[in-house]
Design a protein around this motif. Sequence first.
Motif, PDB file in Angstrom:
ATOM      1  N   ALA A   3      10.890   5.739   6.816  1.00  8.71           N
ATOM      2  CA  ALA A   3      10.110   6.433   7.842  1.00  8.71           C
ATOM      3  C   ALA A   3      11.013   6.890   8.983  1.00  8.71           C
TER       4      ALA A   3
ATOM      5  N   HIS B  83      11.244  -0.075   0.920  1.00 11.05           N
ATOM      6  CA  HIS B  83      11.747   1.293   1.003  1.00 11.05           C
ATOM      7  C   HIS B  83      11.182   2.013   2.225  1.00 11.05           C
TER       8      HIS B  83
ATOM      9  N   LEU C 224      -3.658   1.000  -2.956  1.00  6.95           N
ATOM     10  CA  LEU C 224      -4.974   1.629  -2.804  1.00  6.95           C
ATOM     11  C   LEU C 224      -6.044   0.864  -3.593  1.00  6.95           C
TER      12      LEU C 224
ATOM     13  N   MET D 254      -2.303   8.891   2.219  1.00  9.95           N
ATOM     14  CA  MET D 254      -2.537   8.883   0.767  1.00  9.95           C
ATOM     15  C   MET D 254      -2.530  10.293   0.201  1.00  9.95           C
TER      16      MET D 254
ATOM     17  N   LEU E  72       3.011  -4.345  -1.720  1.00 12.55           N
ATOM     18  CA  LEU E  72       3.240  -4.022  -0.312  1.00 12.55           C
ATOM     19  C   LEU E  72       4.683  -4.313   0.063  1.00 12.55           C
TER      20      LEU E  72
ATOM     21  N   CYS F 162      12.020  15.633  -0.308  1.00 15.28           N
ATOM     22  CA  CYS F 162      12.829  14.423  -0.173  1.00 15.28           C
ATOM     23  C   CYS F 162      11.938  13.209   0.098  1.00 15.28           C
TER      24      CYS F 162
HETATM   25  C1  HEM Z   1      -1.109  -0.627   4.452  1.00 12.13           C
HETATM   26  C2  HEM Z   1      -0.720   0.179   3.569  1.00 12.13           C
HETATM   27  C3  HEM Z   1       0.500   1.079   3.629  1.00 12.13           C
HETATM   28  C4  HEM Z   1       1.612   1.047   4.449  1.00 12.13           C
HETATM   29  C5  HEM Z   1       1.918   0.084   5.565  1.00 12.13           C
HETATM   30  C6  HEM Z   1       2.466   2.146   4.045  1.00 12.13           C
HETATM   31  C7  HEM Z   1       3.692   2.452   4.632  1.00 12.13           C
HETATM   32  C8  HEM Z   1       4.522   3.463   4.213  1.00 12.13           C
HETATM   33  C9  HEM Z   1       5.742   3.855   4.850  1.00 12.13           C
HETATM   34  C10 HEM Z   1       6.329   3.252   6.132  1.00 12.13           C
HETATM   35  C11 HEM Z   1       6.291   4.881   4.123  1.00 12.13           C
HETATM   36  C12 HEM Z   1       7.592   5.624   4.392  1.00 12.13           C
HETATM   37  C13 HEM Z   1       7.314   6.983   4.993  1.00 12.13           C
HETATM   38  C14 HEM Z   1       8.493   7.890   4.958  1.00 12.13           C
HETATM   39  O1  HEM Z   1       9.304   7.830   4.044  1.00 12.13           O
HETATM   40  O2  HEM Z   1       8.626   8.711   5.868  1.00 12.13           O
HETATM   41  C15 HEM Z   1       5.421   5.123   3.009  1.00 12.13           C
HETATM   42  C16 HEM Z   1       5.645   6.062   2.023  1.00 12.13           C
HETATM   43  C17 HEM Z   1       4.776   6.359   0.990  1.00 12.13           C
HETATM   44  N1  HEM Z   1       3.500   5.860   0.829  1.00 12.13           N
HETATM   45 FE1  HEM Z   1       2.700   4.346   1.909  1.00 12.13          FE
HETATM   46  N2  HEM Z   1       1.883   2.819   3.007  1.00 12.13           N
HETATM   47  C18 HEM Z   1       0.664   2.203   2.730  1.00 12.13           C
HETATM   48  C19 HEM Z   1      -0.263   2.579   1.778  1.00 12.13           C
HETATM   49  C20 HEM Z   1      -0.106   3.628   0.886  1.00 12.13           C
HETATM   50  C21 HEM Z   1      -1.124   4.063  -0.050  1.00 12.13           C
HETATM   51  C22 HEM Z   1      -2.511   3.486  -0.182  1.00 12.13           C
HETATM   52  C23 HEM Z   1      -0.556   5.117  -0.756  1.00 12.13           C
HETATM   53  C24 HEM Z   1      -1.100   5.994  -1.862  1.00 12.13           C
HETATM   54  C25 HEM Z   1      -2.163   5.932  -2.518  1.00 12.13           C
HETATM   55  C26 HEM Z   1       0.785   5.307  -0.282  1.00 12.13           C
HETATM   56  C27 HEM Z   1       1.676   6.239  -0.773  1.00 12.13           C
HETATM   57  C28 HEM Z   1       2.933   6.451  -0.289  1.00 12.13           C
HETATM   58  C29 HEM Z   1       3.906   7.333  -0.890  1.00 12.13           C
HETATM   59  C30 HEM Z   1       3.714   8.176  -2.156  1.00 12.13           C
HETATM   60  C31 HEM Z   1       5.060   7.270  -0.089  1.00 12.13           C
HETATM   61  C32 HEM Z   1       6.378   7.973  -0.363  1.00 12.13           C
HETATM   62  C33 HEM Z   1       6.577   9.198   0.440  1.00 12.13           C
HETATM   63  C34 HEM Z   1       7.901   9.215   1.124  1.00 12.13           C
HETATM   64  O3  HEM Z   1       8.668   8.244   1.021  1.00 12.13           O
HETATM   65  O4  HEM Z   1       8.197  10.215   1.779  1.00 12.13           O
HETATM   66  N3  HEM Z   1       1.034   4.393   0.723  1.00 12.13           N
HETATM   67  N4  HEM Z   1       4.348   4.262   3.086  1.00 12.13           N
END
Ligand code: HEM
Lengths: 248, 222
Positions: free
Chosen positions: B179, B174, B117, B75, B168, A214
Amino acid sequence: MKFNLKVWRQKNAQAQGKLVDYTIENIIPDMSFLEMVDVLNDNLVRKGEDPIAFDHDCREGICGMCSMYISGRAHGPHHAATTCQLYMRSFKDGDTIYVEPFRAGAFPIIKDLVTDRSAFDRIIAKGGFVSVNTGQAQDANNLPVDKADAEKAMDAAACIGCGACVAACPNSAAMLFVSAKISQLALLPQGGPERNNRAINMVNQMDEEGFGNCTNIGACEAECPKEIKLTNIARMNREYLVASLINE
Amino acid sequence: MQNSVLITSSIGKKLIMGLTGLFLVFFLVVHASINGCIWFNDEGKTFLYYAHFMGTNFLVHIAEVGLFGGLILHMVDGLLLWKQNRDARPVKYAYSNPSANSKWYSRSMGLLGTLILFFLIVHLRNFWGPNRLNQITTGEELNLFQLMQEDFSNLWMVVFYVAACFSLFWHLLHGFKSAFQSLGLNNVKYNKAIEIAGTAFAIIVPLVFALMPISFYFNLVH
Ligand code: HEM
Ligand code: SF4
Ligand code: FES
């Protein structure tokens, strides 16, 4: 009414499937989608062709057998309705309608639009069995249940195990289904004794079946015919986390 | 005994995403606050004061290791999720209408994350890398304010930074509320507040970041 149908035909699990074009006429607007396919099949049989295999049973929205991914959506364009409760008046005369099976690696195709959803049965079986002795009339009051919890449990229990959540989810995740089952029992005293084991066993089985993870996209909630809520998934996450931390 | 694999199970991965995601969100607050000091228009004096603290304090250095660790975990876990989820449907739908039931950015977290990234690699090469290298070789810090003035006189660099802020924005639009859901923190009493806070955060923080290179480019900070 007249429709152009593009239906997924596939001989068996191993065969290569493809979309086949059919045209159908003289459809009454108040026919259900399944009845429309019945008419199409009748035409096919008369022509000596192989009828389209599809799942169905109650045809009143309670069994969860009917499936189909219709015009790009699980159970078609209607909100909170199964395919048997979808009526042809929801389409426009002359529409082109795509009909595909529910797609997920964990739901292998048996034939045409019929998929094997027994992965759900194996998850349910992992939840154990709760037997409730209803007793005499006065015994109903012996086990106090909070009204609000009873309502939430009943809402979760409305899940008919149709698999639309998996079909609609871009990740093929089964979390709405599993969380409904876990929630239903976790909220009631009857489900209490095996609460932690149940959360772990059902989630482990879900993972083993190869469903996706999910990511809180919300397509499942939007397409669920029984309007099962995402709050159940959050509850399952909590149940699983707590169970993982305290189970020995 | 019922075995659970908290780290590698589907829900365990969600918990990791949620925790590391919120950790990164917290980092963004610190980062935006310090860099926002450029707008004091004191030739970067306030900004450099805090930059010096962040660049030399021992505890901050430890936190920095934690930050890189958290980012890498986020990541790796995110890309693992993306791959597993793609593989969970080996035969795709011939015709699908996903916009009827979900938002495109919710379905594109892997792509948006990867764009972030790419940005991070360029961004670290611009500022963090040269500064640390200089510290190690000469023991001196670089004047990051001057470095920003130089880098952001280049229009393409400014456009690149602003574009990254859009990635961003959608990632957070989303991710922020997602989270909380991942961590099981879903309660009708707070859902509305979380959603509003998430939307506000997703707009404000990327906007503040985007305004920095823009301000430098138009000589609005000095
Ligand atoms: C400052 C940079 C970043 C912030 C603040 C951030 C923040 C977040 C947050 C709050 C979530 C939601 C987590 C959840 O659903 O439980 C998320 C999901 C995700 N992030 Fe990031 N992220 C960052 C950078 C990145 C990078 C560099 C990548 C990949 C190369 C990445 C890949 C993903 C993916 C694939 C999800 C979806 C997974 C999910 O929703 O369960 N993010 N991110
Ligand atoms: S949660 Fe909804 S969509 Fe999923 S199996 Fe149950 S009733 Fe069907
Ligand atoms: S056939 Fe039973 S729910 Fe549709």
